[in-house]
Design a protein around this motif. Sequence first.
Motif, short mmCIF file in Angstrom:
data_model
loop_
_atom_site.label_atom_id
_atom_site.label_comp_id
_atom_site.label_asym_id
_atom_site.label_seq_id
_atom_site.Cartn_x
_atom_site.Cartn_y
_atom_site.Cartn_z
N PRO A 1 5.41 7.13 9.07
CA PRO A 1 6.45 8.02 8.53
C PRO A 1 6.28 8.28 7.03
O PRO A 1 6.55 9.39 6.55
CB PRO A 1 7.76 7.27 8.83
CG PRO A 1 7.43 6.35 9.95
CD PRO A 1 6.01 5.95 9.74
N VAL A 2 5.86 7.27 6.28
CA VAL A 2 5.62 7.45 4.85
C VAL A 2 4.49 8.46 4.64
O VAL A 2 4.56 9.32 3.76
CB VAL A 2 5.29 6.10 4.18
CG1 VAL A 2 5.03 6.29 2.68
CG2 VAL A 2 6.43 5.10 4.39
N ALA B 1 10.60 11.82 -2.32
CA ALA B 1 9.84 11.37 -1.15
C ALA B 1 10.15 9.91 -0.84
O ALA B 1 10.31 9.52 0.33
CB ALA B 1 8.34 11.56 -1.39
N THR B 2 10.24 9.09 -1.88
CA THR B 2 10.52 7.66 -1.68
C THR B 2 11.91 7.44 -1.10
O THR B 2 12.09 6.60 -0.21
CB THR B 2 10.38 6.92 -3.02
OG1 THR B 2 9.09 7.18 -3.57
CG2 THR B 2 10.55 5.42 -2.83
N LEU B 3 12.89 8.19 -1.59
CA LEU B 3 14.24 8.05 -1.05
C LEU B 3 14.31 8.46 0.41
O LEU B 3 14.98 7.82 1.23
CB LEU B 3 15.22 8.87 -1.89
CG LEU B 3 15.43 8.38 -3.33
CD1 LEU B 3 16.32 9.35 -4.10
CD2 LEU B 3 16.04 6.98 -3.34
N ILE B 4 13.61 9.54 0.77
CA ILE B 4 13.59 9.96 2.17
C ILE B 4 12.94 8.87 3.04
O ILE B 4 13.45 8.54 4.12
CB ILE B 4 12.84 11.29 2.32
CG1 ILE B 4 13.63 12.42 1.67
CG2 ILE B 4 12.59 11.61 3.80
CD1 ILE B 4 12.88 13.74 1.62
N CYS B 5 11.86 8.31 2.56
CA CYS B 5 11.19 7.23 3.30
C CYS B 5 12.12 6.02 3.46
O CYS B 5 12.22 5.44 4.55
CB CYS B 5 9.91 6.81 2.59
SG CYS B 5 8.60 8.05 2.58
N GLY B 6 12.77 5.64 2.37
CA GLY B 6 13.63 4.46 2.42
C GLY B 6 14.79 4.62 3.37
O GLY B 6 15.04 3.78 4.24
N LEU C 1 0.82 -1.21 0.00
CA LEU C 1 0.00 0.00 0.00
C LEU C 1 0.86 1.26 0.00
O LEU C 1 0.51 2.26 -0.63
CB LEU C 1 -0.94 0.00 1.21
CG LEU C 1 -2.14 -0.95 1.12
CD1 LEU C 1 -2.81 -1.10 2.48
CD2 LEU C 1 -3.14 -0.44 0.07
N CYS C 2 2.01 1.23 0.69
CA CYS C 2 2.93 2.37 0.65
C CYS C 2 3.48 2.57 -0.76
O CYS C 2 3.58 3.70 -1.25
CB CYS C 2 4.07 2.17 1.65
SG CYS C 2 3.58 2.31 3.39
#
Length: 447
Positions: free
Chosen positions: A284-285, A389-394, A252-253
């Motif tokens: 957090p995501v 955004a994805t890189l920050i989440c990862g 879902l993320c």
Amino acid sequence: MIVDDPTARRRRWHWRTLDNAAGGLALDLGLYAVSATFAAITAVTSTLLPHRAWGAVAAVGYLLATLTVTAQLLLRRRSPTSRLTGLPARWAVTGLAWVATTLLPLAWQSIDRAGGRTDRAQEEVLVVEQAGNRLLEHGTPYLGPDAIAALPPGEQLMGYTPYQPGMAMFGLPRALLDTWWTDSRVWFAVGTALALALAVIALRGTRATAGQPTATQQRDAALLRGVQAATVLPVCALTLATGGDDLPVLALCLLALAFAATDRPGRAGLAVGLAGALKLFAWPVALVLIVWGLTRRAGTRVAAGAIGLPVAALLPALLVDRDALTENVLRFPLGHGLVTSPAQSPFPGYLIASTLPAGRLIAAALLVAAGMAIAVRLARRPPRTAVAATLICGYGLLAAIALMPSTRFGYLLYPLALLTWAPALHRPADTPATPLPDVQPGRSTSA
């Protein structure tokens, strides 16, 4: 327009060179071969019986995938343009590998468990199914502290449900009917497959402008790699086949980030909100996506789903038994429950907490410091693209997992899948095409 850092461009070039080697088949071969070795070692050495059972089946599946890719490589040497070595064929191998290494062992263990075997599921499967039964009978998936304290000491851990209320929905089928296909893992797999399918459809619906076929091909190849990371990567396949509660949250993320990449902030908020109604790992995501939405004047649309759905899921449990909700969702994960979490993988946070004087406070301080650093990054340089955004989440989740006092190796599936997903979120129309290995240097592929 922001100019890329030359060092970052070189890193991306090196990764693309490796990823595109032999049309992507070289890395496919490495993935399946290493996974086969991991599964075989797990089948022989794991102390967890469900893991051993998974390894015995998955090792054969990974081996078959390895042999198939080897045959594709040999065919490609003779006929470089063969359809059996192209991207659609790689998708087919990935799908078959997922069936053989995840769905087949999952079904086998579910059938054995329905037949009376007690060593064919990890504890989280039972916890989710008990939560579904409590939700059906009492209106809340949680036991209160007094009810947990009344359990025998050896059963108190199983009395906790350290998930958000939405996770109990996966346990409802078992509460209604006791058979193999009502095993919560089956429904985890259904939810995961559905979310990933929607993410792929959303991203592949983004068409390149005329004159950029190479960019589209790169995006589709990156999308396949992202799907592989969320399905056939052993940490994901093993988790879904034996436990599984993290996979629908992850999927879902990924779907939320796919919607962000295609300029659908409202849908992104709904997808990450559904994930947040299942487990805290999605929160957090959700925060990062809300900040991304603010850069596009769509923060309210993202927040409506990202915050609204988890709150809506929490409200009934809060009204039925507030103490039970607090005990399960806050006290236990923070280490203040009647029993402690068995999650003790030797990451830095756990080692610091268990070996140094006041180590738990030190680990907590480091975790807070990492969170503050990410908050400063979001405030000073908010992510303006889904990729950022994805890189920050990862990287943020990777830091959190490393520094948490209680954690599991399996949680690594979140940062690994997120970081692999990021390249698939580039828009073909906005991404300069990089020549693939089969294209001669100096020949332009962009308009």
